[in-house]
Design a protein around this motif. Structure first.
Motif, PDB file in Angstrom:
ATOM      1  N   GLN A  23       0.821  -1.327  -0.636  1.00 18.17           N
ATOM      2  CA  GLN A  23       0.277   0.546   0.329  1.00 18.17           C
ATOM      3  C   GLN A  23       0.454   1.348  -0.181  1.00 18.17           C
ATOM      4  OE1 GLN A  23      -2.471  -0.244   3.886  1.00 18.17           O
ATOM      5  NE2 GLN A  23      -4.155  -1.894   2.396  1.00 18.17           N
ATOM      6  N   GLU A  24       1.987   1.438   0.974  1.00 13.77           N
ATOM      7  CA  GLU A  24       2.829   2.643   1.154  1.00 13.77           C
ATOM      8  C   GLU A  24       3.157   2.087  -0.083  1.00 13.77           C
ATOM      9  OE1 GLU A  24       5.707   2.295   4.043  1.00 13.77           O
ATOM     10  OE2 GLU A  24       4.672   0.706   5.392  1.00 13.77           O
ATOM     11  N   LEU A  25       4.117   1.318  -1.356  1.00 14.01           N
ATOM     12  CA  LEU A  25       4.126   2.270  -2.993  1.00 14.01           C
ATOM     13  C   LEU A  25       3.694   1.798  -3.300  1.00 14.01           C
ATOM     14  CD1 LEU A  25       6.635  -1.391  -2.776  1.00 14.01           C
ATOM     15  CD2 LEU A  25       7.393   0.507  -1.824  1.00 14.01           C
ATOM     16  N   GLU A  26       2.198   1.541  -3.335  1.00 12.77           N
ATOM     17  CA  GLU A  26       1.144   2.411  -4.776  1.00 12.77           C
ATOM     18  C   GLU A  26       1.032   3.488  -4.168  1.00 12.77           C
ATOM     19  OE1 GLU A  26      -3.113   0.053  -5.862  1.00 12.77           O
ATOM     20  OE2 GLU A  26      -2.473   0.885  -4.142  1.00 12.77           O
ATOM     21  N   ALA A  27       1.188   4.274  -2.597  1.00 14.14           N
ATOM     22  CA  ALA A  27       0.574   5.423  -2.605  1.00 14.14           C
ATOM     23  C   ALA A  27       2.503   5.917  -3.004  1.00 14.14           C
ATOM     24  CB  ALA A  27       1.025   5.506  -0.682  1.00 14.14           C
ATOM     25  N   ALA A  28       3.004   5.530  -2.823  1.00 14.78           N
ATOM     26  CA  ALA A  28       4.199   6.343  -3.952  1.00 14.78           C
ATOM     27  C   ALA A  28       4.388   6.329  -5.102  1.00 14.78           C
ATOM     28  CB  ALA A  28       5.747   5.691  -3.668  1.00 14.78           C
ATOM     29  N   GLY A  29       3.266   5.851  -5.908  1.00 12.18           N
ATOM     30  CA  GLY A  29       3.148   5.381  -7.134  1.00 12.18           C
ATOM     31  C   GLY A  29       3.420   3.629  -8.704  1.00 12.18           C
ATOM     32  N   LEU A  30       3.963   3.481  -7.377  1.00 13.05           N
ATOM     33  CA  LEU A  30       3.427   2.067  -8.423  1.00 13.05           C
ATOM     34  C   LEU A  30       2.830   1.433  -8.306  1.00 13.05           C
ATOM     35  CD1 LEU A  30       5.607  -0.602  -9.141  1.00 13.05           C
ATOM     36  CD2 LEU A  30       5.522  -0.815  -6.316  1.00 13.05           C
ATOM     37  N   ARG A  31       2.280   0.911  -9.387  1.00  5.87           N
ATOM     38  CA  ARG A  31       1.330   0.291  -9.885  1.00  5.87           C
ATOM     39  C   ARG A  31       1.796  -1.085  -9.611  1.00  5.87           C
ATOM     40  NH1 ARG A  31       1.003  -2.906 -13.500  1.00  5.87           N
ATOM     41  NH2 ARG A  31       1.869  -2.588 -14.559  1.00  5.87           N
ATOM     42  N   ILE A  32       1.034  -1.897  -8.169  1.00  2.00           N
ATOM     43  CA  ILE A  32       0.602  -3.051  -7.898  1.00  2.00           C
ATOM     44  C   ILE A  32      -0.123  -4.141  -8.962  1.00  2.00           C
ATOM     45  CG2 ILE A  32       0.584  -4.601  -6.306  1.00  2.00           C
ATOM     46  CD1 ILE A  32       2.774  -2.503  -5.310  1.00  2.00           C
ATOM     47  N   ASP A  33       0.881  -5.353  -9.731  1.00  2.00           N
ATOM     48  CA  ASP A  33       0.350  -6.293  -9.462  1.00  2.00           C
ATOM     49  C   ASP A  33       0.161  -7.401  -9.305  1.00  2.00           C
ATOM     50  OD1 ASP A  33      -0.113  -5.034 -12.686  1.00  2.00           O
ATOM     51  OD2 ASP A  33       2.091  -5.323 -12.661  1.00  2.00           O
ATOM     52  N   ARG A  34       1.089  -7.817  -8.133  1.00  2.00           N
ATOM     53  CA  ARG A  34       0.903  -9.514  -7.661  1.00  2.00           C
ATOM     54  C   ARG A  34       1.628  -8.726  -6.709  1.00  2.00           C
ATOM     55  NH1 ARG A  34       2.380 -11.461 -12.790  1.00  2.00           N
ATOM     56  NH2 ARG A  34       4.474 -10.764 -12.305  1.00  2.00           N
ATOM     57  N   VAL A  35       0.746  -9.362  -5.204  1.00  2.00           N
ATOM     58  CA  VAL A  35       2.389  -9.265  -4.453  1.00  2.00           C
ATOM     59  C   VAL A  35       2.421 -10.774  -3.800  1.00  2.00           C
ATOM     60  CG1 VAL A  35       2.431  -8.831  -1.469  1.00  2.00           C
ATOM     61  CG2 VAL A  35       0.771  -7.649  -2.569  1.00  2.00           C
ATOM     62  N   LEU A  36       3.628 -11.507  -3.572  1.00  2.00           N
ATOM     63  CA  LEU A  36       4.607 -13.008  -3.400  1.00  2.00           C
ATOM     64  C   LEU A  36       4.680 -13.055  -2.306  1.00  2.00           C
ATOM     65  CD1 LEU A  36       6.647 -12.841  -6.939  1.00  2.00           C
ATOM     66  CD2 LEU A  36       3.405 -13.508  -6.616  1.00  2.00           C
TER      67      LEU A  36
END
Length: 85
Positions: A23-36
């Motif tokens: 969630q933090e990385l998404e807020a920084a601008g990364l579009r999350i595809d998968r969490v392994l």
């Protein structure tokens, strides 16, 4: 502009909060595809070229709990009946 795929490895001591970190990385601008979860990795994308100097790379790399940020590599091969590769 082509999209860049990223592989973010989560530090061992932060694996129990990998969802929060995503969630933090998404807020920084990364579009999350998968969490392994089992591998401790987050896969995502962003517009633009892979560069250690990019501002997104810097924001991701400086996030607490991130062990490494690597540009994903893509390889393609021709079909078996194609000419020499």
């Amino acid at each position: 502009m082509a999209e860049q795929q990223w592989v973010i490895t989560v530090a061992e001591e932060h694996r129990d909060r990998i969802g929060e970190l995503a969630q933090e990385l998404e807020a920084a601008g990364l579009r999350i595809d998968r969490v392994l979860n089992s591998l401790g990795q987050i896969i995502g994308g962003s517009p633009g070229p892979a560069s250690a100097e990019s501002s997104l790379h810097s924001r991701i790399a400086s996030t607490a709990g991130v062990a490494s940020v690597d540009a994903a590599q893509t390889f393609r091969i021709g079909p078996p009946d194609s000419g020499v590769q």
